[in-house]
Design a protein around this motif. Structure first.
Motif, PDB file in Angstrom:
ATOM      1  N   GLY A  14      35.164 125.397  80.419  1.00  0.00           N
ATOM      2  CA  GLY A  14      36.169 124.077  80.378  1.00  0.00           C
ATOM      3  C   GLY A  14      37.072 124.251  79.083  1.00  0.00           C
ATOM      4  O   GLY A  14      37.927 123.582  78.778  1.00  0.00           O
ATOM      5  N   ALA A  15      37.036 125.270  78.185  1.00  0.00           N
ATOM      6  CA  ALA A  15      37.759 125.531  76.910  1.00  0.00           C
ATOM      7  C   ALA A  15      39.061 125.640  77.206  1.00  0.00           C
ATOM      8  O   ALA A  15      39.307 126.643  78.124  1.00  0.00           O
ATOM      9  CB  ALA A  15      36.899 126.582  76.045  1.00  0.00           C
ATOM     10  N   ILE A  25      47.073 131.846  69.841  1.00  0.00           N
ATOM     11  CA  ILE A  25      45.956 131.668  70.817  1.00  0.00           C
ATOM     12  C   ILE A  25      44.942 132.656  70.681  1.00  0.00           C
ATOM     13  O   ILE A  25      43.627 132.319  70.721  1.00  0.00           O
ATOM     14  CB  ILE A  25      46.367 132.022  72.357  1.00  0.00           C
ATOM     15  CG1 ILE A  25      47.577 131.050  72.480  1.00  0.00           C
ATOM     16  CG2 ILE A  25      45.333 132.032  73.334  1.00  0.00           C
ATOM     17  CD1 ILE A  25      46.975 129.710  73.280  1.00  0.00           C
ATOM     18  N   LEU A  26      45.114 133.963  70.450  1.00  0.00           N
ATOM     19  CA  LEU A  26      44.306 134.908  70.141  1.00  0.00           C
ATOM     20  C   LEU A  26      43.198 134.550  68.961  1.00  0.00           C
ATOM     21  O   LEU A  26      42.026 135.002  69.131  1.00  0.00           O
ATOM     22  CB  LEU A  26      44.961 136.385  69.853  1.00  0.00           C
ATOM     23  CG  LEU A  26      45.550 137.031  71.229  1.00  0.00           C
ATOM     24  CD1 LEU A  26      46.351 138.166  70.601  1.00  0.00           C
ATOM     25  CD2 LEU A  26      44.595 137.199  72.269  1.00  0.00           C
ATOM     26  N   VAL A  27      43.552 134.063  68.144  1.00  0.00           N
ATOM     27  CA  VAL A  27      42.872 133.738  66.812  1.00  0.00           C
ATOM     28  C   VAL A  27      41.765 132.694  67.300  1.00  0.00           C
ATOM     29  O   VAL A  27      40.581 132.771  67.006  1.00  0.00           O
ATOM     30  CB  VAL A  27      43.591 132.973  65.692  1.00  0.00           C
ATOM     31  CG1 VAL A  27      42.899 132.234  64.421  1.00  0.00           C
ATOM     32  CG2 VAL A  27      44.586 133.788  64.916  1.00  0.00           C
ATOM     33  N   GLN A  28      42.086 131.853  68.322  1.00  0.00           N
ATOM     34  CA  GLN A  28      41.093 130.743  68.796  1.00  0.00           C
ATOM     35  C   GLN A  28      40.193 131.641  69.569  1.00  0.00           C
ATOM     36  O   GLN A  28      38.958 131.134  69.605  1.00  0.00           O
ATOM     37  CB  GLN A  28      41.868 129.768  69.203  1.00  0.00           C
ATOM     38  CG  GLN A  28      42.739 128.882  68.286  1.00  0.00           C
ATOM     39  CD  GLN A  28      43.590 127.816  68.835  1.00  0.00           C
ATOM     40  OE1 GLN A  28      43.032 126.928  69.438  1.00  0.00           O
ATOM     41  NE2 GLN A  28      44.948 128.128  69.280  1.00  0.00           N
ATOM     42  N   THR A  29      40.850 132.429  70.619  1.00  0.00           N
ATOM     43  CA  THR A  29      39.853 132.757  71.617  1.00  0.00           C
ATOM     44  C   THR A  29      38.841 133.885  71.205  1.00  0.00           C
ATOM     45  O   THR A  29      37.870 133.989  71.783  1.00  0.00           O
ATOM     46  CB  THR A  29      40.675 133.265  72.703  1.00  0.00           C
ATOM     47  OG1 THR A  29      41.827 134.326  72.232  1.00  0.00           O
ATOM     48  CG2 THR A  29      41.680 132.285  73.516  1.00  0.00           C
ATOM     49  N   ARG A  31      37.445 133.618  68.268  1.00  0.00           N
ATOM     50  CA  ARG A  31      36.177 132.918  67.604  1.00  0.00           C
ATOM     51  C   ARG A  31      35.383 132.458  68.954  1.00  0.00           C
ATOM     52  O   ARG A  31      34.176 132.449  69.061  1.00  0.00           O
ATOM     53  CB  ARG A  31      36.907 131.572  66.890  1.00  0.00           C
ATOM     54  CG  ARG A  31      36.059 131.058  65.953  1.00  0.00           C
ATOM     55  CD  ARG A  31      36.109 131.685  64.723  1.00  0.00           C
ATOM     56  NE  ARG A  31      35.726 133.281  64.497  1.00  0.00           N
ATOM     57  CZ  ARG A  31      34.609 133.935  64.459  1.00  0.00           C
ATOM     58  NH1 ARG A  31      33.492 133.163  64.656  1.00  0.00           N
ATOM     59  NH2 ARG A  31      34.422 134.988  64.376  1.00  0.00           N
ATOM     60  N   HIS A  32      36.241 131.901  69.911  1.00  0.00           N
ATOM     61  CA  HIS A  32      35.501 131.270  71.254  1.00  0.00           C
ATOM     62  C   HIS A  32      34.655 132.206  71.690  1.00  0.00           C
ATOM     63  O   HIS A  32      33.414 132.169  72.406  1.00  0.00           O
ATOM     64  CB  HIS A  32      36.491 130.511  72.089  1.00  0.00           C
ATOM     65  CG  HIS A  32      35.945 129.883  73.277  1.00  0.00           C
ATOM     66  ND1 HIS A  32      34.887 128.797  73.386  1.00  0.00           N
ATOM     67  CD2 HIS A  32      35.823 130.285  74.564  1.00  0.00           C
ATOM     68  CE1 HIS A  32      34.853 128.615  74.609  1.00  0.00           C
ATOM     69  NE2 HIS A  32      35.276 129.497  75.435  1.00  0.00           N
ATOM     70  N   ALA A  33      35.355 133.603  71.979  1.00  0.00           N
ATOM     71  CA  ALA A  33      34.634 134.536  72.722  1.00  0.00           C
ATOM     72  C   ALA A  33      33.155 134.847  71.896  1.00  0.00           C
ATOM     73  O   ALA A  33      32.079 135.058  72.792  1.00  0.00           O
ATOM     74  CB  ALA A  33      35.271 135.897  72.701  1.00  0.00           C
ATOM     75  N   ALA A  40      30.787 140.482  70.970  1.00  0.00           N
ATOM     76  CA  ALA A  40      30.526 141.009  69.824  1.00  0.00           C
ATOM     77  C   ALA A  40      31.588 140.567  68.861  1.00  0.00           C
ATOM     78  O   ALA A  40      32.815 140.759  69.304  1.00  0.00           O
ATOM     79  CB  ALA A  40      30.245 142.548  69.979  1.00  0.00           C
ATOM     80  N   GLU A  41      31.212 140.571  67.580  1.00  0.00           N
ATOM     81  CA  GLU A  41      32.280 140.270  66.568  1.00  0.00           C
ATOM     82  C   GLU A  41      33.310 141.317  66.588  1.00  0.00           C
ATOM     83  O   GLU A  41      32.841 142.678  66.843  1.00  0.00           O
ATOM     84  CB  GLU A  41      31.638 140.078  64.978  1.00  0.00           C
ATOM     85  CG  GLU A  41      31.043 138.983  64.835  1.00  0.00           C
ATOM     86  CD  GLU A  41      31.692 137.737  64.500  1.00  0.00           C
ATOM     87  OE1 GLU A  41      32.965 138.119  64.432  1.00  0.00           O
ATOM     88  OE2 GLU A  41      31.079 136.920  64.194  1.00  0.00           O
ATOM     89  N   PRO A  42      34.575 141.120  66.478  1.00  0.00           N
ATOM     90  CA  PRO A  42      35.410 140.229  66.077  1.00  0.00           C
ATOM     91  C   PRO A  42      35.803 139.426  67.312  1.00  0.00           C
ATOM     92  O   PRO A  42      36.688 138.568  67.422  1.00  0.00           O
ATOM     93  CB  PRO A  42      36.324 140.482  65.258  1.00  0.00           C
ATOM     94  CG  PRO A  42      36.743 141.973  65.593  1.00  0.00           C
ATOM     95  CD  PRO A  42      35.464 142.461  66.245  1.00  0.00           C
ATOM     96  N   GLY A  43      35.346 139.824  68.619  1.00  0.00           N
ATOM     97  CA  GLY A  43      35.877 139.244  69.732  1.00  0.00           C
ATOM     98  C   GLY A  43      37.235 139.585  70.283  1.00  0.00           C
ATOM     99  O   GLY A  43      37.398 139.121  71.410  1.00  0.00           O
TER     100      GLY A  43
END
Ligand code: ZN
Length: 58
Positions: A14-15, A25-29, A31-33, A40-43
């Motif tokens: 639901g995020a 958007i990518l910065v947040q997604t 992290r969310h991933a 795996a980091e960094p997503g």
């Protein structure tokens, strides 16, 4: 503004994310991933499917 709903690529999640531009958007997604879906980091593996579903916010 751009918006992305994680449920578009991961059913049941639901995020949602909103940012002035795609990069925001990518910065947040990324992290969310990692934190929300155990990727795996960094997503960045999530970037391609996310970019395919980013929408213009109304
Ligand atoms: Zn999610």
């Amino acid at each position: 503004m751009k918006t992305f709903a994680c449920g578009d690529i991961i059913p049941g999640c639901g995020a949602t994310f909103t940012a002035p531009d795609v990069q925001g958007i990518l910065v947040q997604t990324r992290r969310h991933a990692v934190e929300g879906h155990g990727m795996a980091e960094p997503g960045t593996v999530s970037d391609e499917p996310v970019l395919a579903h980013v929408r213009d916010a109304a």
